[in-house]
Scaffold this motif. Sequence first.
Motif, PDB file in Angstrom:
ATOM      1  N   ILE A 157       0.970  -1.085  -0.198  1.00 45.63           N
ATOM      2  CA  ILE A 157       0.026  -0.105   0.069  1.00 45.63           C
ATOM      3  C   ILE A 157       0.936   1.028  -0.052  1.00 45.63           C
ATOM      4  N   PHE A 158       1.877   1.270   0.868  1.00 43.20           N
ATOM      5  CA  PHE A 158       2.714   2.190   0.709  1.00 43.20           C
ATOM      6  C   PHE A 158       3.642   2.610  -0.388  1.00 43.20           C
ATOM      7  N   ASN A 159       3.906   1.620  -0.843  1.00 43.78           N
ATOM      8  CA  ASN A 159       4.592   1.641  -2.287  1.00 43.78           C
ATOM      9  C   ASN A 159       3.553   2.116  -3.464  1.00 43.78           C
ATOM     10  N   GLN A 160       2.350   1.540  -3.337  1.00 42.13           N
ATOM     11  CA  GLN A 160       1.370   2.174  -4.484  1.00 42.13           C
ATOM     12  C   GLN A 160       1.154   3.637  -4.074  1.00 42.13           C
ATOM     13  N   TYR A 161       0.993   4.091  -3.064  1.00 41.66           N
ATOM     14  CA  TYR A 161       0.712   5.453  -2.844  1.00 41.66           C
ATOM     15  C   TYR A 161       2.175   6.324  -3.058  1.00 41.66           C
ATOM     16  N   VAL A 162       3.344   5.991  -2.666  1.00 36.68           N
ATOM     17  CA  VAL A 162       4.503   6.724  -2.878  1.00 36.68           C
ATOM     18  C   VAL A 162       5.007   6.928  -4.306  1.00 36.68           C
ATOM     19  N   GLU A 163       4.628   5.936  -5.119  1.00 35.24           N
ATOM     20  CA  GLU A 163       5.064   5.946  -6.372  1.00 35.24           C
ATOM     21  C   GLU A 163       4.762   7.295  -7.206  1.00 35.24           C
ATOM     22  N   ASN A 164       3.394   7.718  -6.722  1.00 36.32           N
ATOM     23  CA  ASN A 164       3.115   9.100  -7.677  1.00 36.32           C
ATOM     24  C   ASN A 164       4.023  10.279  -7.287  1.00 36.32           C
ATOM     25  N   GLU A 165       4.628  10.286  -5.843  1.00 31.01           N
ATOM     26  CA  GLU A 165       5.264  11.113  -5.228  1.00 31.01           C
ATOM     27  C   GLU A 165       6.715  11.248  -6.139  1.00 31.01           C
ATOM     28  N   PHE A 166       7.077  10.155  -6.285  1.00 33.67           N
ATOM     29  CA  PHE A 166       8.543  10.083  -6.977  1.00 33.67           C
ATOM     30  C   PHE A 166       8.398  10.683  -8.506  1.00 33.67           C
ATOM     31  N   MET A 180      -4.155   7.804 -10.172  1.00 33.43           N
ATOM     32  CA  MET A 180      -5.259   6.835  -9.749  1.00 33.43           C
ATOM     33  C   MET A 180      -4.832   6.100  -8.723  1.00 33.43           C
ATOM     34  N   SER A 181      -3.889   4.973  -9.063  1.00 33.77           N
ATOM     35  CA  SER A 181      -3.382   3.915  -7.994  1.00 33.77           C
ATOM     36  C   SER A 181      -2.994   4.599  -6.586  1.00 33.77           C
ATOM     37  N   ALA A 182      -2.266   5.722  -6.954  1.00 34.73           N
ATOM     38  CA  ALA A 182      -1.937   6.433  -5.451  1.00 34.73           C
ATOM     39  C   ALA A 182      -3.208   6.804  -4.631  1.00 34.73           C
ATOM     40  N   ALA A 183      -4.334   7.325  -5.511  1.00 35.50           N
ATOM     41  CA  ALA A 183      -5.414   7.968  -4.852  1.00 35.50           C
ATOM     42  C   ALA A 183      -6.338   7.013  -4.400  1.00 35.50           C
ATOM     43  N   THR A 184      -6.220   5.777  -4.718  1.00 34.96           N
ATOM     44  CA  THR A 184      -7.291   4.671  -4.237  1.00 34.96           C
ATOM     45  C   THR A 184      -6.287   3.848  -3.433  1.00 34.96           C
ATOM     46  N   ALA A 185      -5.112   4.054  -3.058  1.00 34.00           N
ATOM     47  CA  ALA A 185      -4.382   3.190  -2.107  1.00 34.00           C
ATOM     48  C   ALA A 185      -5.004   2.904  -0.772  1.00 34.00           C
ATOM     49  N   TYR A 186      -5.586   3.894   0.069  1.00 32.86           N
ATOM     50  CA  TYR A 186      -6.282   4.098   0.938  1.00 32.86           C
ATOM     51  C   TYR A 186      -7.523   2.941   1.148  1.00 32.86           C
ATOM     52  N   ILE A 189      -6.406  -0.519   2.702  1.00 31.10           N
ATOM     53  CA  ILE A 189      -6.238  -0.824   4.347  1.00 31.10           C
ATOM     54  C   ILE A 189      -7.522  -1.689   4.784  1.00 31.10           C
ATOM     55  N   PRO A 190      -8.745  -1.144   4.436  1.00 28.93           N
ATOM     56  CA  PRO A 190      -9.936  -2.102   4.954  1.00 28.93           C
ATOM     57  C   PRO A 190     -10.016  -3.408   4.593  1.00 28.93           C
ATOM     58  N   GLU A 191      -9.288  -3.466   3.114  1.00 31.88           N
ATOM     59  CA  GLU A 191      -9.319  -4.643   2.439  1.00 31.88           C
ATOM     60  C   GLU A 191      -8.516  -5.800   2.859  1.00 31.88           C
ATOM     61  N   LEU A 192      -7.122  -5.365   2.969  1.00 29.93           N
ATOM     62  CA  LEU A 192      -6.150  -5.991   3.210  1.00 29.93           C
ATOM     63  C   LEU A 192      -5.726  -6.230   4.833  1.00 29.93           C
ATOM     64  N   ILE A 196      -6.254  -8.833   8.780  1.00 25.95           N
ATOM     65  CA  ILE A 196      -5.170  -9.188   9.516  1.00 25.95           C
ATOM     66  C   ILE A 196      -4.959  -8.738  10.780  1.00 25.95           C
ATOM     67  N   GLN A 197      -5.243  -7.520  11.042  1.00 26.92           N
ATOM     68  CA  GLN A 197      -5.190  -6.777  12.223  1.00 26.92           C
ATOM     69  C   GLN A 197      -6.239  -7.489  13.338  1.00 26.92           C
TER      70      GLN A 197
END
Length: 210
Positions: A157-166, A180-186, A189-192, A196-197
């Motif tokens: 999830i982190f990598n999916q979001y941070v890619e847009n920043e780079f 769009m990938s970064a915008a939907t990364a959040y 969290i409820p899905e994956l 697990i938590q």
Amino acid sequence: MEVVKIILQISGFLGISSLFTLYITERIKNKIKNSFDIKLEEVKMINSKEISQFQSELNHLKSKESFKFTKLHEKRFEVMVETYKYLTDALFKLRIYVAPLKGVPTDKTAEEINYTQFTDYSNAHNKFYEYYSFNKIYFNDEIEELLEKYFTSSLDIFNQYVENEFVNREGALFNSKVYMSAATAYKKIPELIEPIQLEIKNKFRELLGE
């Protein structure tokens, strides 16, 4: 008459001899019995002493093992509490970092806020993983697998979001797919992460005897 006397003498001798033999036999039997009884009592005393000593050693071992188990359980309890705190903190900071809408204070730019959130999450994740690595021995295979799954999913999830920043930092042309990938990364969290938590929390409760 002489013959009769001889017979009587022989009979008397044989009678005395038989009585003497019987007497000797009884004495020997009594002596053997007494000796056996004494030996039996000695054996009983030795056995009783050995049993008492063995019981004492066994109680000592039980006490020692009970102490070790108690200390181990206390340590596992401590590790689980700390692990869940690290997990919750890292997940909280990941939510903030990948959130699509962010409030921007007037004294900071969006880039500064984003960098602060990036740093906060990175530090929280690294501290959590370091603690987990040092205390992995206290987890069973099932919990270890869940935690590894958590780390993998959160980094995805982190990598999916941070890619847009780079992409933005490199001054590359706008990439709608990356954006769009970064915008939907959040949404992951409820899905994956949350399932697990929840599994980790339930496993911790099972081990702690709830």
